[in-house]
Write an enzyme that holds these catalytic residues in place. Structure first.
Site, PDB file in Angstrom:
ATOM      1  N   LYS A  21      -1.507  19.079 -31.272  1.00  0.00           N
ATOM      2  CA  LYS A  21      -1.746  19.336 -32.326  1.00  0.00           C
ATOM      3  C   LYS A  21      -2.527  20.535 -33.203  1.00  0.00           C
ATOM      4  CE  LYS A  21      -2.889  14.289 -33.224  1.00  0.00           C
ATOM      5  NZ  LYS A  21      -3.738  13.396 -32.284  1.00  0.00           N
ATOM      6  N   GLN A  28      -9.278  12.268 -30.781  1.00  0.00           N
ATOM      7  CA  GLN A  28      -8.503  11.660 -30.269  1.00  0.00           C
ATOM      8  C   GLN A  28      -8.712   9.733 -29.417  1.00  0.00           C
ATOM      9  OE1 GLN A  28      -5.108  13.244 -30.591  1.00  0.00           O
ATOM     10  NE2 GLN A  28      -4.178  10.635 -29.386  1.00  0.00           N
ATOM     11  N   ASP A  60      -7.849  11.094 -39.724  1.00  0.00           N
ATOM     12  CA  ASP A  60      -7.134  10.269 -39.514  1.00  0.00           C
ATOM     13  C   ASP A  60      -6.749   8.592 -40.648  1.00  0.00           C
ATOM     14  OD1 ASP A  60      -5.683  10.565 -37.655  1.00  0.00           O
ATOM     15  OD2 ASP A  60      -6.823  10.085 -35.811  1.00  0.00           O
TER      16      ASP A  60
END
Ligand code: NDP
Length: 296
Positions: free
Chosen positions: A54, A98, A121
């Site tokens: 990422k 994460q 997200d």
């Protein structure tokens, strides 16, 4: 019929190119550089790989990447304090924590502490509610990537019969909401669904997000249907480790009209959509026109 292969890797490259174009314009015209902060708690090897990837892709499209690696023993209070700091940092337009988090940390509490406008997200309860009610939101990356590929392949999805196998909060449910938003007739199947093969045989679009290697055989797929395989399963075959999806690619390719491979299908689209969400969040935060075609 032999299905057309939907190349997620190539499509993700076009999404990244669009994102890079917008990032360059934001810099030139508005003197703004979008920034993505990624928070990793602990040393889970798979999570470390994702976070590295990422960070690399974020800088490749010209955005700033801020990585925060915290010790596995980090307390909830310390993690929440970092999120608060990132929420208030004007250079940070997207925040991603994460998952999975170590067991002592409450995932829902942590995710819901992120400013919904920076929740790239799309897991914050406000974004879930906005998506569910058809309002502008941050959309979860994996289902957004699936939607982009479907729109690219079909143009309009209106009136199509879609079956999503899996009802998780991160894939199945938001996928179903997005398909409904595009006027599909949507069925969500799960482990208690009766006669799953018959349910899947109705579908013009099948999205498999189950986590069971090659569970869907070709004879469940209506002739000409489009199959989007979200599954990523590591299996041993012929003494080698291999990645396979939730559908049996070989037999499904015989009946489907189009199909995503694993690897090289949905997977690459997920990070591309994370970058797209970050640039969208940056535009919204700065009241600048958002890029077209990079969100739902
Ligand atoms: P979850 O384990 O959270 O959800 C799996 C879903 O599948 C559940 O709703 C479950 O039903 C359903 N299910 C399980 N067994 C069956 C069965 N036999 N028949 C019908 N339904 C079944 O998984 P995720 O949604 O998080 O992920 C799904 C897959 O997608 C995984 O392989 C994961 O690795 C992959 N993934 C890939 C991503 C990418 O970037 N490409 C991103 C995220 C995930 P029930 O609710 O009844 O238990």
């Amino acid at each position: 019929m032999t299905a057309q292969r939907i190349d997620g890797k190539a499509f993700a490259a076009t999404v990244r190119e669009k994102v890079a174009g917008h990032v360059a314009r934001l810099k030139e015209e508005n003197d703004i550089i979008p920034g993505l902060a990624v928070v990793l708690v602990g040393e889970d090897p798979a999570s470390q790989v994702y976070v590295r990837s990422k960070g690399k892709q974020t800088t490749e499209v010209g955005m700033n990447s801020y990585e925060h690696k915290l010790d596995v023993e980090t307390s909830e209070a310390d993690l929440l304090a970092l999120i608060d700091q990132l929420n208030n940092d004007a250079k940070v337009h997207g925040i991603l924590v994460q998952l999975p988090l170590p067991k002592h940390l409450n995932e829902n509490l942590v995710i819901n502490a992120i400013d919904p406008a920076k929740d790239v997200d799309g897991f914050h309860i406000s974004n879930v509610g906005l998506l569910g009610t058809g309002q502008k939101s941050m959309v979860p990356c994996t289902p957004l990537g699936c939607l982009m590929m479907l729109r690219d392949h079909h143009g309009s999805l209106s009136g199509m019969e879609a079956v999503v196998i899996g009802r998780s909060n991160i894939v199945g449910k938001p996928m179903a909401q997005l398909l409904l938003g595009d006027s599909c007739t949507v069925t969500i199947a799960h482990s208690r669904t009766k006669d799953l093969p018959e349910v899947v045989r109705r579908a013009d679009i099948v999205v498999a997000a189950v986590g069971r290697p090659e569970m869907v055989p070709g004879d469940w797929i209506k002739q000409g249907a489009t199959v989007i395989d979200v599954g990523i399963n590591r299996i041993e075959r012929d003494g080698k480790t291999k990645l396979v999806g939730d559908v049996d690619f070989a037999s499904c390719s015989e009946s489907a009209g189009a199909i995503t491979p694993v690897p090289g299908g949905v997977g690459p689209m997920t990070i591309a959509c994370l970058l797209a969400n970050t640039v969208t969040a940056c535009c919204r935060a700065n009241d600048v026109a958002e890029p077209e075609g990079l969100t739902a």
